[in-house]
Design a protein around this motif. Sequence first.
Motif, mmCIF file in Angstrom:
data_model
loop_
_atom_site.group_PDB
_atom_site.id
_atom_site.type_symbol
_atom_site.label_atom_id
_atom_site.label_comp_id
_atom_site.label_asym_id
_atom_site.label_seq_id
_atom_site.Cartn_x
_atom_site.Cartn_y
_atom_site.Cartn_z
ATOM 1 N N GLU A 39 51.859 32.438 44.732
ATOM 2 C CA GLU A 39 51.600 33.222 45.945
ATOM 3 C C GLU A 39 50.718 34.427 45.648
ATOM 4 O O GLU A 39 49.905 34.827 46.465
ATOM 5 C CB GLU A 39 52.926 33.692 46.561
ATOM 6 N N GLY A 70 48.389 34.460 43.573
ATOM 7 C CA GLY A 70 47.071 34.027 43.133
ATOM 8 C C GLY A 70 46.910 34.049 41.620
ATOM 9 O O GLY A 70 45.815 34.012 41.094
ATOM 10 N N GLU A 71 48.049 34.100 40.909
ATOM 11 C CA GLU A 71 47.982 34.112 39.439
ATOM 12 C C GLU A 71 48.153 32.721 38.867
ATOM 13 O O GLU A 71 47.995 32.513 37.670
ATOM 14 C CB GLU A 71 49.111 34.983 38.865
ATOM 15 N N SER A 130 48.207 26.570 42.836
ATOM 16 C CA SER A 130 49.255 26.091 43.739
ATOM 17 C C SER A 130 49.382 24.579 43.606
ATOM 18 O O SER A 130 48.534 23.917 43.002
ATOM 19 C CB SER A 130 48.900 26.453 45.173
ATOM 20 N N ASP A 168 46.389 22.954 45.050
ATOM 21 C CA ASP A 168 45.244 22.975 44.129
ATOM 22 C C ASP A 168 45.339 21.805 43.149
ATOM 23 O O ASP A 168 44.377 21.084 42.908
ATOM 24 C CB ASP A 168 45.231 24.281 43.304
ATOM 25 N N LYS A 170 45.173 43.938 46.064
ATOM 26 C CA LYS A 170 45.180 42.696 45.263
ATOM 27 C C LYS A 170 44.443 42.806 43.931
ATOM 28 O O LYS A 170 43.422 43.469 43.820
ATOM 29 C CB LYS A 170 44.539 41.578 46.082
ATOM 30 N N GLU A 173 42.513 40.433 40.848
ATOM 31 C CA GLU A 173 41.597 39.310 40.883
ATOM 32 C C GLU A 173 42.401 38.009 40.973
ATOM 33 O O GLU A 173 43.450 37.871 40.358
ATOM 34 C CB GLU A 173 40.781 39.312 39.585
ATOM 35 N N ASN A 174 41.908 37.068 41.764
ATOM 36 C CA ASN A 174 42.615 35.807 41.941
ATOM 37 C C ASN A 174 42.203 34.810 40.855
ATOM 38 O O ASN A 174 41.217 34.099 40.976
ATOM 39 C CB ASN A 174 42.309 35.256 43.336
ATOM 40 N N THR A 175 42.979 34.783 39.771
ATOM 41 C CA THR A 175 42.606 33.914 38.648
ATOM 42 C C THR A 175 42.921 32.445 38.925
ATOM 43 O O THR A 175 42.331 31.566 38.318
ATOM 44 C CB THR A 175 43.320 34.341 37.352
ATOM 45 N N ALA A 176 43.861 32.188 39.839
ATOM 46 C CA ALA A 176 44.184 30.793 40.169
ATOM 47 C C ALA A 176 42.964 30.090 40.758
ATOM 48 O O ALA A 176 42.685 28.938 40.451
ATOM 49 C CB ALA A 176 45.351 30.740 41.147
ATOM 50 N N LYS A 177 42.220 30.834 41.586
ATOM 51 C CA LYS A 177 41.036 30.270 42.220
ATOM 52 C C LYS A 177 39.989 29.944 41.145
ATOM 53 O O LYS A 177 39.344 28.893 41.181
ATOM 54 C CB LYS A 177 40.483 31.303 43.215
#
Lengths: 270, 88
Positions: A189, A191-192, A195, A198, B10, B12-16
Amino acid sequence: MSKILVITSGKGGVGKTTTSASIATGLAQRGHKVAVIDFDVGLRNLDLIMGVERRVVYDFVNVVQGEANLTQALIKDKRIGNLYVLAASQTKDKDALTEEGVKKVLDGLKDDGFDFIVCDSPAGIEKGAQLAMYFADEAIVVSNPEVSSVRDADRMLGLLASKSYRAVNNMPSIKQHLLVTRYAPARAEAGEMMSIEDMMEILAVPLLGVIPESPAVLNASNSGQPVILDQESDAGQAYADAIARLLGEERPLRFLTVEKKGFFSRLFGN
Amino acid sequence: MGLLNFFRGKKENTAKLAKERLQIIIAHERAQNRPSHEFLPKLEKELLDVIRRYVQIGDDAVKVKLDRDGDVDVLELNIVLPDQVAKE
Protein backbone atom coordinates in the motif's frame (compact mmCIF):
# COMPACT_ATOMS: atom_id res chain seq x y z
CA MET A 1 -5.82 -41.24 -11.00
CA SER A 2 -2.69 -39.76 -9.46
CA LYS A 3 -1.79 -36.13 -9.96
CA ILE A 4 1.84 -35.02 -9.88
CA LEU A 5 2.31 -31.53 -8.49
CA VAL A 6 5.64 -29.69 -8.54
CA ILE A 7 6.45 -26.80 -6.20
CA THR A 8 9.14 -24.74 -7.88
CA SER A 9 10.50 -21.19 -8.10
CA GLY A 10 13.96 -20.96 -9.61
CA LYS A 11 15.13 -18.69 -6.81
CA GLY A 12 16.04 -20.13 -3.41
CA GLY A 13 14.58 -19.12 -0.08
CA VAL A 14 11.16 -18.03 -1.34
CA GLY A 15 9.23 -20.76 0.47
CA LYS A 16 9.17 -23.87 -1.74
CA THR A 17 9.67 -26.32 1.11
CA THR A 18 7.30 -24.46 3.45
CA THR A 19 4.74 -24.54 0.66
CA SER A 20 5.35 -28.21 -0.23
CA ALA A 21 4.86 -29.21 3.41
CA SER A 22 1.66 -27.21 3.80
CA ILE A 23 0.16 -28.16 0.43
CA ALA A 24 0.85 -31.86 1.02
CA THR A 25 -0.50 -31.70 4.58
CA GLY A 26 -3.56 -29.72 3.49
CA LEU A 27 -4.43 -32.17 0.71
CA ALA A 28 -4.08 -35.07 3.15
CA GLN A 29 -6.32 -33.25 5.66
CA ARG A 30 -8.94 -33.19 2.92
CA GLY A 31 -8.80 -36.99 2.79
CA HIS A 32 -6.49 -37.50 -0.18
CA LYS A 33 -3.62 -39.96 -0.09
CA VAL A 34 -0.51 -37.82 -0.50
CA ALA A 35 3.23 -38.38 -0.87
CA VAL A 36 5.62 -35.43 -0.69
CA ILE A 37 9.10 -35.93 -2.16
CA ASP A 38 12.21 -33.87 -1.46
CA PHE A 39 14.18 -33.50 -4.72
CA ASP A 40 16.97 -31.47 -3.11
CA VAL A 41 19.56 -34.26 -3.00
CA GLY A 42 22.47 -33.30 -0.77
CA LEU A 43 20.59 -30.48 0.98
CA ARG A 44 17.47 -32.10 2.34
CA ASN A 45 15.18 -29.99 4.49
CA LEU A 46 11.64 -31.13 3.89
CA ASP A 47 12.13 -33.73 6.65
CA LEU A 48 12.82 -30.91 9.15
CA ILE A 49 9.88 -28.77 8.07
CA MET A 50 7.62 -31.84 8.28
CA GLY A 51 9.12 -32.76 11.67
CA VAL A 52 10.19 -36.27 10.63
CA GLU A 53 13.97 -35.71 10.54
CA ARG A 54 14.71 -38.38 13.15
CA ARG A 55 12.69 -41.03 11.38
CA VAL A 56 14.56 -41.04 8.05
CA VAL A 57 16.06 -44.49 7.47
CA TYR A 58 15.91 -44.86 3.71
CA ASP A 59 15.59 -42.03 1.20
CA PHE A 60 14.58 -41.19 -2.36
CA VAL A 61 17.99 -42.13 -3.81
CA ASN A 62 17.96 -45.48 -1.98
CA VAL A 63 14.69 -46.28 -3.76
CA VAL A 64 15.99 -45.06 -7.13
CA GLN A 65 19.07 -47.24 -6.77
CA GLY A 66 17.12 -50.29 -5.58
CA GLU A 67 18.64 -50.33 -2.06
CA ALA A 68 15.20 -50.02 -0.48
CA ASN A 69 11.62 -50.28 -1.62
CA LEU A 70 8.99 -47.55 -1.39
CA THR A 71 7.28 -49.09 1.65
CA GLN A 72 10.56 -48.93 3.58
CA ALA A 73 11.41 -45.38 2.51
CA LEU A 74 8.02 -43.66 2.87
CA ILE A 75 7.72 -42.03 6.31
CA LYS A 76 4.13 -42.04 7.53
CA ASP A 77 3.04 -38.79 9.13
CA LYS A 78 1.93 -39.22 12.72
CA ARG A 79 -0.53 -36.31 12.67
CA ILE A 80 -2.54 -36.99 9.54
CA GLY A 81 -3.42 -40.33 7.99
CA ASN A 82 -2.70 -40.78 4.27
CA LEU A 83 0.33 -38.46 4.36
CA TYR A 84 3.80 -39.81 3.57
CA VAL A 85 7.20 -38.14 3.24
CA LEU A 86 10.02 -39.32 1.00
CA ALA A 87 13.23 -37.65 2.15
CA ALA A 88 16.11 -36.65 -0.11
CA SER A 89 19.50 -38.26 0.38
CA GLN A 90 21.88 -36.17 2.44
CA THR A 91 25.04 -38.05 1.47
CA LYS A 92 24.65 -38.99 -2.18
CA ASP A 93 25.72 -36.90 -5.13
CA LYS A 94 22.98 -34.94 -6.86
CA ASP A 95 23.70 -36.90 -10.06
CA ALA A 96 22.20 -39.92 -8.29
CA LEU A 97 18.81 -38.92 -9.71
CA THR A 98 18.03 -39.92 -13.28
CA GLU A 99 14.96 -39.56 -15.44
CA GLU A 100 14.37 -43.34 -15.42
CA GLY A 101 14.95 -43.52 -11.66
CA VAL A 102 12.49 -40.73 -10.92
CA LYS A 103 9.92 -42.26 -13.27
CA LYS A 104 10.26 -45.61 -11.50
CA VAL A 105 9.51 -44.03 -8.11
CA LEU A 106 6.59 -41.96 -9.43
CA ASP A 107 5.11 -45.03 -11.16
CA GLY A 108 5.50 -46.99 -7.93
CA LEU A 109 3.58 -44.30 -6.01
CA LYS A 110 0.85 -44.27 -8.68
CA ASP A 111 0.51 -48.05 -8.34
CA ASP A 112 0.20 -47.64 -4.57
CA GLY A 113 -2.89 -45.49 -5.12
CA PHE A 114 -1.56 -42.07 -4.17
CA ASP A 115 -3.94 -39.28 -5.23
CA PHE A 116 -1.32 -36.55 -5.12
CA ILE A 117 2.45 -36.71 -5.46
CA VAL A 118 3.96 -33.38 -4.39
CA CYS A 119 7.49 -32.77 -5.68
CA ASP A 120 9.51 -30.23 -3.68
CA SER A 121 12.01 -28.81 -6.17
CA PRO A 122 15.49 -27.59 -5.29
CA ALA A 123 16.40 -24.01 -6.21
CA GLY A 124 18.07 -23.29 -9.53
CA ILE A 125 17.42 -24.72 -12.98
CA GLU A 126 19.92 -27.58 -12.82
CA LYS A 127 19.20 -31.29 -13.02
CA GLY A 128 17.42 -31.65 -9.66
CA ALA A 129 14.99 -28.86 -10.49
CA GLN A 130 14.47 -30.20 -14.02
CA LEU A 131 13.69 -33.70 -12.75
CA ALA A 132 11.33 -32.37 -10.06
CA MET A 133 9.15 -30.72 -12.71
CA TYR A 134 9.69 -33.10 -15.63
CA PHE A 135 6.76 -35.46 -15.00
CA ALA A 136 4.42 -32.88 -13.42
CA ASP A 137 0.75 -32.47 -14.30
CA GLU A 138 0.44 -29.18 -12.42
CA ALA A 139 2.98 -26.68 -11.15
CA ILE A 140 2.86 -24.20 -8.31
CA VAL A 141 5.41 -21.46 -8.94
CA VAL A 142 6.29 -19.71 -5.69
CA SER A 143 7.43 -16.10 -5.81
CA ASN A 144 8.03 -13.26 -3.38
CA PRO A 145 7.02 -9.72 -4.44
CA GLU A 146 10.65 -8.93 -5.19
CA VAL A 147 12.43 -8.43 -8.53
CA SER A 148 14.86 -11.36 -8.58
CA SER A 149 12.22 -13.79 -7.42
CA VAL A 150 9.71 -12.67 -10.07
CA ARG A 151 12.30 -12.82 -12.83
CA ASP A 152 13.28 -16.38 -11.84
CA ALA A 153 9.63 -17.37 -11.61
CA ASP A 154 9.11 -16.22 -15.18
CA ARG A 155 12.11 -18.22 -16.34
CA MET A 156 10.70 -21.26 -14.55
CA LEU A 157 7.31 -20.80 -16.23
CA GLY A 158 9.09 -20.83 -19.59
CA LEU A 159 10.90 -24.07 -18.73
CA LEU A 160 7.66 -25.70 -17.53
CA ALA A 161 6.12 -24.88 -20.90
CA SER A 162 9.02 -26.18 -22.98
CA LYS A 163 11.18 -28.71 -21.12
CA SER A 164 8.73 -31.07 -19.43
CA TYR A 165 7.55 -34.56 -20.36
CA ARG A 166 4.21 -33.08 -21.37
CA ALA A 167 5.85 -30.44 -23.58
CA VAL A 168 8.31 -32.85 -25.20
CA ASN A 169 5.53 -35.35 -26.00
CA ASN A 170 3.05 -32.74 -27.29
CA MET A 171 0.57 -33.47 -24.51
CA PRO A 172 -1.67 -30.81 -22.90
CA SER A 173 0.71 -28.48 -21.10
CA ILE A 174 1.38 -28.41 -17.35
CA LYS A 175 -1.30 -26.43 -15.51
CA GLN A 176 0.48 -23.48 -13.92
CA HIS A 177 -0.40 -21.70 -10.68
CA LEU A 178 1.20 -18.69 -9.03
CA LEU A 179 1.59 -18.61 -5.26
CA VAL A 180 2.84 -15.34 -3.80
CA THR A 181 4.55 -15.69 -0.43
CA ARG A 182 5.82 -13.18 2.15
CA TYR A 183 3.34 -10.56 1.00
CA ALA A 184 3.24 -7.48 3.20
CA PRO A 185 0.02 -5.52 2.47
CA ALA A 186 1.18 -2.42 4.35
CA ARG A 187 4.36 -2.17 2.29
CA ALA A 188 2.43 -2.76 -0.95
CA GLU A 189 0.00 0.00 0.00
CA ALA A 190 2.91 2.34 0.72
CA GLY A 191 4.35 1.64 -2.73
CA GLU A 192 7.39 -0.12 -1.27
CA MET A 193 6.42 -3.57 -2.55
CA MET A 194 4.91 -4.77 -5.80
CA SER A 195 1.21 -5.50 -5.44
CA ILE A 196 -0.49 -8.77 -6.33
CA GLU A 197 -1.93 -7.05 -9.42
CA ASP A 198 1.58 -6.01 -10.49
CA MET A 199 2.86 -9.57 -10.16
CA MET A 200 -0.08 -11.08 -12.01
CA GLU A 201 0.30 -8.56 -14.80
CA ILE A 202 3.97 -9.45 -15.23
CA LEU A 203 3.73 -13.24 -14.89
CA ALA A 204 0.25 -13.73 -16.42
CA VAL A 205 -0.48 -16.96 -14.55
CA PRO A 206 -3.65 -17.73 -12.54
CA LEU A 207 -3.21 -16.91 -8.85
CA LEU A 208 -3.53 -19.87 -6.47
CA GLY A 209 -3.05 -17.84 -3.32
CA VAL A 210 -1.25 -15.16 -1.38
CA ILE A 211 0.55 -16.09 1.83
CA PRO A 212 1.13 -13.01 3.99
CA GLU A 213 4.46 -12.36 5.68
CA SER A 214 3.84 -13.96 9.05
CA PRO A 215 5.72 -14.87 12.23
CA ALA A 216 3.72 -18.11 12.19
CA VAL A 217 5.91 -19.49 9.38
CA LEU A 218 9.12 -19.39 11.44
CA ASN A 219 7.30 -20.70 14.49
CA ALA A 220 6.04 -23.59 12.39
CA SER A 221 9.44 -24.49 10.99
CA ASN A 222 11.02 -24.16 14.46
CA SER A 223 8.65 -26.81 15.73
CA GLY A 224 8.48 -29.06 12.67
CA GLN A 225 4.77 -28.45 12.16
CA PRO A 226 3.65 -27.44 8.64
CA VAL A 227 2.18 -23.95 9.06
CA ILE A 228 -1.18 -25.07 7.63
CA LEU A 229 -1.73 -26.95 10.90
CA ASP A 230 -1.75 -23.58 12.69
CA GLN A 231 -5.25 -22.51 11.69
CA GLU A 232 -5.13 -19.63 14.17
CA SER A 233 -2.53 -17.98 11.97
CA ASP A 234 -3.04 -15.89 8.84
CA ALA A 235 -0.46 -17.92 6.88
CA GLY A 236 -2.10 -21.20 7.88
CA GLN A 237 -5.52 -19.95 6.79
CA ALA A 238 -4.09 -18.61 3.52
CA TYR A 239 -2.62 -22.05 2.74
CA ALA A 240 -5.97 -23.68 3.53
CA ASP A 241 -7.59 -21.29 1.02
CA ALA A 242 -4.97 -22.22 -1.58
CA ILE A 243 -5.74 -25.93 -1.06
CA ALA A 244 -9.43 -25.25 -1.61
CA ARG A 245 -8.68 -23.42 -4.87
CA LEU A 246 -6.35 -26.20 -5.97
CA LEU A 247 -9.29 -28.59 -5.52
CA GLY A 248 -11.48 -26.35 -7.65
CA GLU A 249 -13.38 -24.48 -4.95
CA GLU A 250 -13.96 -20.72 -5.06
CA ARG A 251 -12.39 -18.78 -2.20
CA PRO A 252 -12.04 -14.99 -1.97
CA LEU A 253 -8.51 -13.71 -1.42
CA ARG A 254 -7.75 -12.72 2.16
CA PHE A 255 -4.97 -10.86 3.97
CA LEU A 256 -4.42 -8.46 1.06
CA THR A 257 -5.29 -5.28 2.90
CA VAL A 258 -3.89 -3.59 5.95
CA GLU A 259 -5.91 -4.29 9.04
CA LYS A 260 -7.03 -1.00 10.51
CA LYS A 261 -6.45 -1.13 14.20
CA GLY A 262 -9.44 0.01 16.18
CA PHE A 263 -9.25 2.44 19.06
CA PHE A 264 -9.34 -0.25 21.74
CA SER A 265 -6.82 -2.57 20.11
CA ARG A 266 -4.52 0.41 19.74
CA LEU A 267 -5.02 1.26 23.35
CA PHE A 268 -4.58 -2.21 24.75
CA GLY A 269 -2.34 -3.72 22.06
CA ASN A 270 -3.57 -6.46 19.80
CA MET B 1 15.76 16.15 4.29
CA GLY B 2 13.79 14.14 6.80
CA LEU B 3 11.69 17.12 7.73
CA LEU B 4 11.18 18.12 4.10
CA ASN B 5 10.06 14.60 3.14
CA PHE B 6 7.77 14.55 6.12
CA PHE B 7 5.94 17.63 4.85
CA ARG B 8 5.98 16.45 1.24
CA GLY B 9 4.31 13.26 2.37
CA LYS B 10 5.07 10.28 0.12
CA LYS B 11 8.43 8.68 -0.44
CA GLU B 12 9.54 7.53 -3.87
CA ASN B 13 7.42 4.66 -5.16
CA THR B 14 9.98 1.88 -5.61
CA ALA B 15 7.33 -0.76 -6.33
CA LYS B 16 6.47 1.04 -9.55
CA LEU B 17 10.14 1.12 -10.49
CA ALA B 18 10.44 -2.62 -9.79
CA LYS B 19 7.47 -3.38 -12.01
CA GLU B 20 8.77 -1.28 -14.89
CA ARG B 21 12.25 -2.80 -14.73
CA LEU B 22 10.81 -6.32 -14.60
CA GLN B 23 8.49 -5.74 -17.55
CA ILE B 24 11.42 -4.68 -19.70
CA ILE B 25 13.86 -7.42 -18.71
CA ILE B 26 11.26 -10.19 -18.79
CA ALA B 27 10.01 -9.21 -22.26
CA HIS B 28 13.61 -9.33 -23.44
CA GLU B 29 14.36 -12.68 -21.81
CA ARG B 30 11.15 -14.28 -23.04
CA ALA B 31 12.16 -13.35 -26.58
CA GLN B 32 15.63 -14.82 -26.06
CA ASN B 33 14.35 -18.09 -24.63
CA ARG B 34 11.65 -18.77 -27.18
CA PRO B 35 12.00 -22.23 -28.76
CA SER B 36 12.07 -20.65 -32.25
CA HIS B 37 15.56 -19.42 -31.40
CA GLU B 38 16.90 -22.92 -31.24
CA PHE B 39 17.26 -23.19 -35.03
CA LEU B 40 19.44 -20.08 -35.28
CA PRO B 41 22.87 -21.72 -34.82
CA LYS B 42 22.02 -24.31 -37.48
CA LEU B 43 20.74 -21.65 -39.88
CA GLU B 44 23.96 -19.69 -39.32
CA LYS B 45 26.10 -22.71 -40.13
CA GLU B 46 24.17 -23.65 -43.25
CA LEU B 47 24.28 -20.08 -44.57
CA LEU B 48 28.02 -20.09 -44.00
CA ASP B 49 28.33 -23.32 -46.05
CA VAL B 50 26.26 -21.95 -48.93
CA ILE B 51 28.18 -18.67 -49.15
CA ARG B 52 31.48 -20.54 -49.01
CA ARG B 53 30.63 -22.24 -52.29
CA TYR B 54 31.16 -18.85 -53.93
CA VAL B 55 33.28 -16.77 -51.58
CA GLN B 56 35.81 -17.74 -48.93
CA ILE B 57 34.70 -16.18 -45.68
CA GLY B 58 35.72 -16.64 -42.06
CA ASP B 59 33.79 -18.59 -39.41
CA ASP B 60 32.41 -15.44 -37.83
CA ALA B 61 31.44 -13.67 -41.06
CA VAL B 62 27.76 -14.63 -40.78
CA LYS B 63 25.67 -13.23 -37.95
CA VAL B 64 22.03 -14.17 -37.56
CA LYS B 65 19.75 -12.39 -35.10
CA LEU B 66 16.08 -12.79 -34.37
CA ASP B 67 14.35 -9.84 -32.76
CA ARG B 68 10.82 -8.92 -32.01
CA ASP B 69 9.35 -5.58 -32.97
CA GLY B 70 5.83 -5.33 -31.63
CA ASP B 71 3.97 -8.26 -33.18
CA VAL B 72 6.56 -8.89 -35.88
CA ASP B 73 9.58 -11.17 -35.75
CA VAL B 74 12.56 -9.61 -37.49
CA LEU B 75 15.28 -11.92 -38.81
CA GLU B 76 18.47 -9.96 -39.27
CA LEU B 77 21.32 -11.37 -41.39
CA ASN B 78 24.70 -9.72 -41.34
CA ILE B 79 27.26 -11.17 -43.75
CA VAL B 80 30.71 -9.63 -43.98
CA LEU B 81 32.52 -10.30 -47.27
CA PRO B 82 36.31 -10.01 -47.62
CA ASP B 83 37.63 -6.74 -49.14
CA GLN B 84 38.69 -7.93 -52.62
CA VAL B 85 35.31 -9.54 -53.31
CA ALA B 86 33.49 -6.40 -52.32
CA LYS B 87 35.54 -4.35 -54.81
CA GLU B 88 34.84 -6.56 -57.84
